[in-house]
Design a protein around this motif. Structure first.
Motif, short mmCIF file in Angstrom:
data_model
loop_
_atom_site.label_atom_id
_atom_site.label_comp_id
_atom_site.label_asym_id
_atom_site.label_seq_id
_atom_site.Cartn_x
_atom_site.Cartn_y
_atom_site.Cartn_z
N PHE A 142 0.95 -1.12 -0.20
CA PHE A 142 -0.19 0.10 0.01
C PHE A 142 0.82 1.18 0.07
O PHE A 142 1.95 1.31 0.64
N PRO A 143 0.29 2.32 -0.58
CA PRO A 143 1.12 3.62 -0.73
C PRO A 143 1.33 4.01 0.54
O PRO A 143 0.49 4.11 1.57
N PRO A 144 2.34 4.83 0.70
CA PRO A 144 2.41 5.89 2.30
C PRO A 144 1.36 6.77 2.23
O PRO A 144 0.62 7.22 1.19
N CYS A 145 0.79 6.88 3.16
CA CYS A 145 -0.28 7.60 3.86
C CYS A 145 -0.43 8.04 5.02
O CYS A 145 0.43 7.70 5.81
N THR A 146 -1.52 9.10 5.34
CA THR A 146 -1.67 9.54 6.84
C THR A 146 -3.15 9.39 7.07
O THR A 146 -4.02 9.83 6.24
N ALA A 147 -3.57 8.84 8.06
CA ALA A 147 -4.62 9.04 8.86
C ALA A 147 -4.85 10.37 9.82
O ALA A 147 -3.85 10.50 10.15
N PHE A 148 -5.81 10.90 9.57
CA PHE A 148 -5.72 12.13 10.30
C PHE A 148 -7.37 12.20 11.03
O PHE A 148 -8.29 11.45 10.67
N ALA A 149 -7.28 12.93 12.12
CA ALA A 149 -8.42 13.26 12.97
C ALA A 149 -8.41 14.65 13.53
O ALA A 149 -7.29 14.84 14.12
N PHE A 150 -9.62 15.46 13.44
CA PHE A 150 -9.67 16.51 14.12
C PHE A 150 -11.18 16.85 14.61
O PHE A 150 -11.89 16.47 13.93
N SER A 151 -11.03 17.79 15.63
CA SER A 151 -12.18 18.07 16.45
C SER A 151 -13.19 19.20 15.55
O SER A 151 -12.44 20.18 15.06
N LYS A 152 -14.42 18.81 15.22
CA LYS A 152 -15.41 20.01 14.83
C LYS A 152 -16.48 20.42 15.88
O LYS A 152 -17.27 21.13 15.28
N GLY A 153 -15.84 20.33 17.21
CA GLY A 153 -16.70 20.69 18.26
C GLY A 153 -17.59 19.69 18.81
O GLY A 153 -18.21 18.85 18.25
N GLY A 154 -17.69 19.71 20.17
CA GLY A 154 -18.48 18.76 20.89
C GLY A 154 -17.63 17.39 20.81
O GLY A 154 -16.56 17.20 20.69
N LYS A 155 -18.76 16.43 20.34
CA LYS A 155 -18.06 15.02 20.28
C LYS A 155 -18.14 14.65 18.57
O LYS A 155 -18.23 13.62 18.30
N ASN A 156 -18.12 15.86 17.77
CA ASN A 156 -18.21 15.47 16.22
C ASN A 156 -16.64 15.84 15.62
O ASN A 156 -15.90 16.64 16.27
N MET A 157 -16.18 15.03 14.95
CA MET A 157 -14.92 15.02 14.45
C MET A 157 -14.89 14.66 12.97
O MET A 157 -15.95 14.19 12.35
N GLU A 158 -13.79 15.14 12.24
CA GLU A 158 -13.70 14.71 10.84
C GLU A 158 -12.36 13.82 10.93
O GLU A 158 -11.31 14.12 11.55
N VAL A 159 -12.49 12.69 10.30
CA VAL A 159 -11.25 11.78 10.24
C VAL A 159 -11.21 11.37 8.83
O VAL A 159 -12.06 11.68 8.01
N GLY A 160 -10.03 10.78 8.34
CA GLY A 160 -9.95 10.40 6.93
C GLY A 160 -8.52 9.94 6.76
O GLY A 160 -7.78 9.74 7.59
N LEU A 161 -8.39 9.47 5.61
CA LEU A 161 -7.10 8.96 5.03
C LEU A 161 -6.65 9.58 3.79
O LEU A 161 -7.42 9.69 2.64
N MET A 162 -5.52 10.06 3.61
CA MET A 162 -4.82 10.62 2.27
C MET A 162 -3.47 9.53 1.92
O MET A 162 -2.69 9.62 2.63
N LEU A 163 -3.60 9.47 0.73
CA LEU A 163 -2.40 8.57 0.20
C LEU A 163 -1.52 9.56 -0.77
O LEU A 163 -2.08 10.52 -1.22
N TYR A 164 -0.28 9.30 -0.27
CA TYR A 164 0.70 10.22 -1.03
C TYR A 164 1.34 9.59 -2.45
O TYR A 164 2.13 8.98 -2.58
N MET A 165 0.65 10.18 -3.37
CA MET A 165 0.94 9.72 -4.67
C MET A 165 2.24 9.88 -5.28
O MET A 165 2.79 9.53 -6.27
#
Length: 272
Positions: free
Chosen positions: A96-119
């Motif tokens: 699998f390519p090198p990548c980064t999983a990320f997470a940050f708060s959007k207030g309260g118990k809401n978050m944005e999470v995700g995965l980005m690949l470094y092509m």
């Protein structure tokens, strides 16, 4: 023009003078302008038409996911959390390519999470196989379930939105004026800050630069009482296009983004 889709450019005298588009009723329409700005993001309709290799060299796959009822202590999770995953780090996806999983708060118990690949790095690595969409989603599902630290946020969380898409942050598009009459703006030009993959500010600055510069040129030529066809030819002469490029390369925002790409390229090459 809302809910419409650009199909292809309209050209005259080797200049793009407008676009054909499909309206919300499915009818093909035409619209014209002195300058055509492609702000359509990683899909970049006009950029693709004029041969920009987005899928090969510019775009990186990214999963965007919005969750609620996240397993977080809001007093401790106030900033972006990043989990860098190198090629070979995942035993269930060793190529699998090198990548980064990320997470940050959007207030309260809401978050944005995700995965980005470094092509940008991946296409140069012999140990990487470019994954299909299904393979990316398989890795994403496993990361949500059991990746140390990251998966903790998702325990008993509710997924409100989840999508595999792309972001144009592998590298800058070399020719932001790919055709006389057309300017690629923002993500269509790969003009994204690669440190955080944020493109809103840089896109607005780029649009502001070209709108101001080309408006001044239009005003000057229009005041000279040129005919419509004549002033289009003058605006998009080779001499003027080269001048537009030179001025853009001197712009402070362009210099910052270009430097950021260089720095992140070195950083990820060494750690991934």
């Amino acid at each position: 023009l809302l809910n419409s889709e650009v199909i292809e450019p309209i050209e005259k005298d080797n200049i793009c003078i407008g676009v054909k588009y499909k309206d919300k009723n499915g009818d093909i329409q035409q619209i014209y302008g002195n300058v055509i700005l492609d702000c359509s993001g990683h899909s970049a309709v006009l950029g693709r038409y004029y041969g920009i290799p987005y899928d090969i060299k510019i775009n990186c796959p990214i999963i965007k996911c919005i969750i609620s009822e996240a397993n977080i202590d809001i007093d401790k999770i106030q900033h972006l959390h990043v989990y860098i995953i190198g090629n070979g780090d995942l035993n269930y996806a060793p190529n699998f390519p090198p990548c980064t999983a990320f997470a940050f708060s959007k207030g309260g118990k809401n978050m944005e999470v995700g995965l980005m690949l470094y092509m940008r790095q991946a296409i140069k690595m012999k140990t990487v196989n470019i994954p299909s969409d299904d393979e990316i989603m398989m890795v994403w599902d496993k990361l949500k379930q059991n990746y140390p630290g990251f998966s903790e946020f998702l325990k008993e969380a509710r997924i409100d939105y989840e999508e595999l898409t792309a972001i144009s942050n592998a590298r800058l598009v070399k020719h932001v004026l790919p055709k006389a009459g057309v300017v690629l703006i923002g993500e269509s030009a790969g003009f994204v800050d690669p440190f955080g993959s944020s493109g809103l500010y840089s896109s607005m600055e780029m649009a502001n630069f070209f709108v101001k510069m080309l408006s001044r040129k239009l005003d000057y030529i229009t005041d000279s009482n040129s005919t419509d066809s004549k002033h289009k030819l003058e605006i998009w002469s080779s001499k003027n296009i080269n001048e537009y490029k030179k001025q853009w390369n001197k712009d402070p925002t362009f210099k910052y983004i270009k430097k950021s790409y260089f720095q992140t390229g070195i950083f990820y090459w060494y750690i991934l």
